[in-house]
Enzyme design. Structure first.
Site, PDB file in Angstrom:
ATOM      1  N   CYS A 146       1.919 -10.102  -6.760  1.00 52.33           N
ATOM      2  CA  CYS A 146       0.600  -9.843  -6.464  1.00 52.33           C
ATOM      3  C   CYS A 146      -0.235  -9.891  -7.994  1.00 52.33           C
ATOM      4  O   CYS A 146       0.552  -9.451  -8.860  1.00 52.33           O
ATOM      5  CB  CYS A 146       0.509  -8.370  -6.078  1.00 52.33           C
ATOM      6  SG  CYS A 146       1.423  -8.214  -4.531  1.00 52.33           S
ATOM      7  N   CYS A 149      -0.631  -6.826 -10.474  1.00 50.07           N
ATOM      8  CA  CYS A 149       0.679  -5.998 -10.534  1.00 50.07           C
ATOM      9  C   CYS A 149       1.291  -6.391 -11.665  1.00 50.07           C
ATOM     10  O   CYS A 149       1.914  -7.487 -11.765  1.00 50.07           O
ATOM     11  CB  CYS A 149       1.563  -5.836  -9.214  1.00 50.07           C
ATOM     12  SG  CYS A 149       3.114  -4.841  -9.361  1.00 50.07           S
TER      13      CYS A 149
HETATM   14  N1  SAH Z   1       5.646  -3.380  -3.238  1.00 48.85           N
HETATM   15  C1  SAH Z   1       5.018  -2.268  -2.735  1.00 48.85           C
HETATM   16  C2  SAH Z   1       5.220  -0.948  -3.342  1.00 48.85           C
HETATM   17  C3  SAH Z   1       5.175  -1.298  -4.777  1.00 48.85           C
HETATM   18  S1  SAH Z   1       3.612  -1.272  -5.488  1.00 48.85           S
HETATM   19  C4  SAH Z   1       3.332  -2.546  -2.328  1.00 48.85           C
HETATM   20  O1  SAH Z   1       2.978  -3.536  -2.380  1.00 48.85           O
HETATM   21  O2  SAH Z   1       2.843  -1.591  -1.619  1.00 48.85           O
HETATM   22  C5  SAH Z   1       2.736   0.401  -5.273  1.00 48.85           C
HETATM   23  C6  SAH Z   1       1.522   0.125  -5.277  1.00 48.85           C
HETATM   24  O3  SAH Z   1       0.618  -0.033  -6.284  1.00 48.85           O
HETATM   25  C7  SAH Z   1       0.638  -0.881  -4.208  1.00 48.85           C
HETATM   26  O4  SAH Z   1      -0.373  -0.491  -3.475  1.00 48.85           O
HETATM   27  C8  SAH Z   1       0.137  -1.905  -5.532  1.00 48.85           C
HETATM   28  O5  SAH Z   1      -0.716  -2.829  -4.780  1.00 48.85           O
HETATM   29  C9  SAH Z   1      -0.391  -0.698  -6.365  1.00 48.85           C
HETATM   30  N2  SAH Z   1      -0.516  -1.258  -7.541  1.00 48.85           N
HETATM   31  C10 SAH Z   1       0.286  -2.370  -8.297  1.00 48.85           C
HETATM   32  N3  SAH Z   1      -0.246  -2.490  -9.493  1.00 48.85           N
HETATM   33  C11 SAH Z   1      -1.573  -1.891  -9.686  1.00 48.85           C
HETATM   34  C12 SAH Z   1      -2.591  -1.756 -10.690  1.00 48.85           C
HETATM   35  N4  SAH Z   1      -2.337  -2.501 -11.827  1.00 48.85           N
HETATM   36  N5  SAH Z   1      -3.392  -0.900 -10.150  1.00 48.85           N
HETATM   37  C13 SAH Z   1      -3.547  -0.050  -9.253  1.00 48.85           C
HETATM   38  N6  SAH Z   1      -2.514  -0.338  -8.444  1.00 48.85           N
HETATM   39  C14 SAH Z   1      -1.597  -1.091  -8.572  1.00 48.85           C
END
Ligand code: SAH
Length: 390
Positions: A146, A149
């Protein structure tokens, strides 16, 4: 035995690898099998095979999951021959801590752990007045890439075992039980809630995830209520349907982040494989099966997915579903020029959703100063050792 079609689904999911880790694991020789890998009846059989009565297995279970013993030296009232046999055949050791950070308000702690093969994972403890929540990793790295992330930058090393998932919770159970200073624990003695929102995609490690969840729920052990656990997913439709058929009522959160395929595919490559329509259909199936409210997570990135048009499109997409939307201003990711939405934009977005009658809230951010968002501490540490640039 798993049904054939689920086996095929699992194989498909395990093949998804949008991002493979560029940092190789340091292969050391494989350690003894993990004692925490054993289910209760397996432990009983082991104890019997060592010529000991079955009730010894109950004692061991109690030490591991109610008294949170970290290593063999902490296992009391067991006969020495049994201890020696166990020690010779199974490993019992806490996770190795590489770094631990505490936010300046003291309410968020984050640990970076190194596993036996060099893989690294993060776990966060968030303390509130009414709960102590642990944010758990299910994979070392993540294959989903993503764009917003930090874990997505790393690629996937590997799935965690059920034991490695459990160890993260046990780490903070020990911290809460052993720490006298109430300023550090806010008076919590036990972990009360879990969110599977750490590194990795939980539903891509489905069987180990559920093995860990059942162990966490076990009333003779850690005894966490299923309703106090939330699994967050990038959105794998087959696994979401399957999740809705599980016996334990664990909550599900879907990381939606965009209301249409074009935008979602830019932010989340997985969306090219599973379009939103298929995802929403799986969510409806989950809700129909469980009658439980589903959470949608929506990370707000300024000028990317936080416009009024996006809010309206989202409103139309999920209107009438038994759901709740969590709005999360994006935490900055090192090396990315994207920014989280400022509070005014968040409020406008929120108001629009409310107009569509969609329950929503803005998630309180904790631990920004310790890089508590997914994968951020690991990226920061790697930066220090300049490993990412090698
Ligand atoms: N893979 C799973 C769980 C891990 S991420 C998922 O995608 O849901 C957990 C949450 O944190 C997810 O909603 C993801 O989109 C969010 N997340 C990841 N990086 C982030 C960031 N930099 N700021 C805010 N939320 C973030």
């Amino acid at each position: 035995m798993l049904p054939q079609d689920f086996q095929a689904d699992l194989a498909e999911i395990e093949n998804i690898n949008i991002a493979t880790a560029s940092i190789p694991l340091t292969q050391t020789s494989k350690p003894l099998p993990d004692l925490l890998a054993l289910e209760r009846d397996e432990l009983k059989n082991v104890v019997l095979s060592f010529g000991q009565p079955a009730f010894r297995a109950n004692q061991i279970w109690d030490w591991l999951y109610r008294k949170f013993a970290a290593e063999y030296s902490e296992l009391g009232n067991l006969p020495r021959p049994l201890l020696e046999k166990l020690q010779g055949n199974y490993r019992l050791a806490p996770l190795e801590v590489i770094a631990e950070k505490v936010a300046h308000d003291g309410q968020t702690r984050k640990a970076l752990f190194r596993l036996w093969d060099g893989a690294e994972i993060e776990t966060v403890l968030m303390l509130y007045s009414d709960r102590a929540t642990v944010c758990v990793s299910t994979q070392a790295g993540c294959a989903m890439a993503c764009s917003f992330c930090a874990t997505g930058l790393m690629g996937l090393n590997r799935n965690l075992t059920a034991g490695e998932i459990l160890q993260q919770i046990l780490h903070y159970e020990r911290f809460l039980i052993n720490t006298e200073d109430q300023k550090l624990t806010l008076g919590h003695k036990r972990v009360s809630n879990l969110v599977f929102m750490g590194m990795g995609e939980p539903l891509a490690n489905y069987l180990n995830l559920w093995k860990a969840i059942r162990r966490l729920h076990d009333p003779d052990g850690i005894n966490l209520s299923a309703r106090k656990m939330t699994v967050s997913t990038v959105g794998l439709p087959q696994m979401i349907k399957r999740f809705g058929q599980e016996e334990l009522p664990v909550n599900l959160a879907l990381s939606l982040h965009a209301p249409n395929d074009t935008l979602r595919s830019q932010m989340m490559p997985i969306s090219r494989r599973y379009p939103i329509a298929e995802l929403i259909e799986a969510c409806r199936d989950y809700i129909a099966n469980t009658n439980r409210r589903l959470s949608f997570e929506y990370t707000l990135v300024e000028e990317v997915n936080d416009t009024v048009a996006c809010a309206r499109e989202l409103g139309k997409l999920i209107k009438g579903m038994l759901c709740h939307v969590n709005l999360i201003p994006m935490n900055p990711v090192p090396g990315s020029s994207q920014r989280g939405s400022d509070i005014n934009r968040v409020k406008v977005f929120q108001a629009e959703l409310t107009r569509y009658g969609i329950p929503n809230s803005v998630r309180v951010e904790m631990g920004r100063d310790i890089q508590a968002a997914c994968g951020q501490l690991k990226v920061a540490q790697d930066g220090k050792h300049s490993r990412l640039s090698q």
